[in-house]
Design a protein around this motif. Sequence first.
Motif, short mmCIF file in Angstrom:
data_model
loop_
_atom_site.label_atom_id
_atom_site.label_comp_id
_atom_site.label_asym_id
_atom_site.label_seq_id
_atom_site.Cartn_x
_atom_site.Cartn_y
_atom_site.Cartn_z
N LYS A 139 0.83 -1.21 0.00
CA LYS A 139 0.00 0.00 0.00
C LYS A 139 0.87 1.26 0.00
O LYS A 139 0.53 2.25 -0.67
CB LYS A 139 -0.92 0.00 1.22
CG LYS A 139 -2.05 -1.01 1.15
CD LYS A 139 -2.89 -0.99 2.42
CE LYS A 139 -3.98 -2.05 2.40
NZ LYS A 139 -4.75 -2.05 3.67
N SER A 140 1.95 1.23 0.74
CA SER A 140 2.81 2.42 0.81
C SER A 140 3.48 2.68 -0.53
O SER A 140 3.63 3.84 -0.94
CB SER A 140 3.87 2.26 1.92
OG SER A 140 4.86 1.32 1.57
N LEU A 141 3.86 1.63 -1.24
CA LEU A 141 4.47 1.80 -2.57
C LEU A 141 3.45 2.33 -3.57
O LEU A 141 3.76 3.20 -4.39
CB LEU A 141 5.05 0.47 -3.05
CG LEU A 141 6.31 0.00 -2.33
CD1 LEU A 141 6.63 -1.44 -2.71
CD2 LEU A 141 7.48 0.91 -2.63
N ASP A 142 2.22 1.82 -3.49
CA ASP A 142 1.15 2.30 -4.37
C ASP A 142 0.84 3.77 -4.08
O ASP A 142 0.69 4.57 -5.01
CB ASP A 142 -0.10 1.45 -4.17
CG ASP A 142 -1.23 1.86 -5.10
OD1 ASP A 142 -1.04 1.83 -6.32
OD2 ASP A 142 -2.31 2.23 -4.60
N ALA A 143 0.79 4.12 -2.80
CA ALA A 143 0.52 5.51 -2.42
C ALA A 143 1.67 6.41 -2.85
O ALA A 143 1.46 7.56 -3.28
CB ALA A 143 0.30 5.61 -0.91
N PHE A 144 2.91 5.89 -2.77
CA PHE A 144 4.07 6.67 -3.19
C PHE A 144 4.03 6.94 -4.69
O PHE A 144 4.34 8.05 -5.14
CB PHE A 144 5.35 5.92 -2.81
CG PHE A 144 6.62 6.71 -3.06
CD1 PHE A 144 7.07 7.62 -2.13
CD2 PHE A 144 7.34 6.53 -4.23
CE1 PHE A 144 8.24 8.34 -2.36
CE2 PHE A 144 8.50 7.25 -4.47
CZ PHE A 144 8.95 8.16 -3.52
N ALA A 145 3.65 5.93 -5.46
CA ALA A 145 3.57 6.09 -6.91
C ALA A 145 2.55 7.15 -7.30
O ALA A 145 2.73 7.88 -8.27
CB ALA A 145 3.22 4.75 -7.57
N ARG A 146 1.47 7.27 -6.51
CA ARG A 146 0.40 8.23 -6.81
C ARG A 146 0.49 9.50 -5.96
O ARG A 146 -0.32 10.42 -6.15
CB ARG A 146 -0.96 7.55 -6.57
CG ARG A 146 -1.24 6.39 -7.51
CD ARG A 146 -2.60 5.75 -7.29
NE ARG A 146 -2.66 4.98 -6.04
CZ ARG A 146 -3.33 5.35 -4.95
NH1 ARG A 146 -4.01 6.48 -4.95
NH2 ARG A 146 -3.33 4.60 -3.87
N LEU A 147 1.46 9.54 -5.04
CA LEU A 147 1.58 10.64 -4.07
C LEU A 147 0.21 10.92 -3.43
O LEU A 147 -0.27 12.05 -3.40
CB LEU A 147 2.14 11.90 -4.74
CG LEU A 147 3.59 11.80 -5.21
CD1 LEU A 147 4.04 13.11 -5.84
CD2 LEU A 147 4.53 11.42 -4.07
N ASP A 148 -0.37 9.86 -2.90
CA ASP A 148 -1.72 9.89 -2.34
C ASP A 148 -1.64 10.08 -0.82
O ASP A 148 -1.33 9.13 -0.08
CB ASP A 148 -2.43 8.58 -2.68
CG ASP A 148 -3.89 8.55 -2.26
OD1 ASP A 148 -4.26 9.33 -1.37
OD2 ASP A 148 -4.65 7.74 -2.82
N THR A 149 -1.90 11.29 -0.35
CA THR A 149 -1.78 11.57 1.08
C THR A 149 -2.89 10.91 1.90
O THR A 149 -2.67 10.55 3.07
CB THR A 149 -1.78 13.09 1.35
OG1 THR A 149 -2.96 13.67 0.78
CG2 THR A 149 -0.55 13.75 0.74
N ALA A 150 -4.08 10.75 1.32
CA ALA A 150 -5.16 10.07 2.04
C ALA A 150 -4.79 8.62 2.31
O ALA A 150 -5.01 8.09 3.41
CB ALA A 150 -6.46 10.16 1.24
#
Length: 233
Positions: A139-150
């Motif tokens: 999840k953290s890698l996916d969020a990093f790829a999208r720069l998703d703060t939520a």
Amino acid sequence: MADKHLSTQFDSELNTVSGRVMAMGGHAEAQIRQAIFALAQFSVEAADEVIEIEAKVNALEIEIDRELSSIIARRQPTARDLRLLIAISKATANLERVGDEACKMARMVKAIIESGTARTLPTSDLRVAAELASALLRKSLDAFARLDTAAALSILKEDDLIDAEFDGFVRKLITYMMEDPRTISSSLDLLFLAKAIERIGDHAKNIAEVIIYIVKGEDVRHASMSDIESAVG
């Protein structure tokens, strides 16, 4: 036009570095999956594969650091872009440490197998915690790829689940050792294995904090959850 050209080149270089970070994350995930498999099947071969993948993770860390240093030297980035580059470096360092923890897991599994008491130890709870940590890293890698703060905020909250699993497992393990002192040595190996899993969760959380730093410019390390929620806003 020249500025646009430079900006386009900079974006291209960032995309290249980001791709390498994702590749590094993929290798780290593979290490965790293999470590979980080694624990579930008591497989020395799977444990050895975890250790072999470490060379790829370390090589990518060196490659990414070299590229980041080159970009900083050549581009003289603005404050905002420099923050991004520093954040990428922090994420890379955390992924390298995830690989280190997966290797520790593999070595502990091998030690447990060699002790001859592997089948009698309570490993099922530990596999649940390891799968939680692996999912959190994904999840953290996916969020990093999208720069998703939520998504990053959600990850910070989920890390508490891994901490709770760790605390519960330690209590169970202490009881287990008291009931059968012959398993103390192997149980201590399991305890170190559990600690490695907990630290993988911590590194996933650190990457989530990096995402918030990139997007919001706020350093939320050691901040309370209410302050982090305000920063993400």
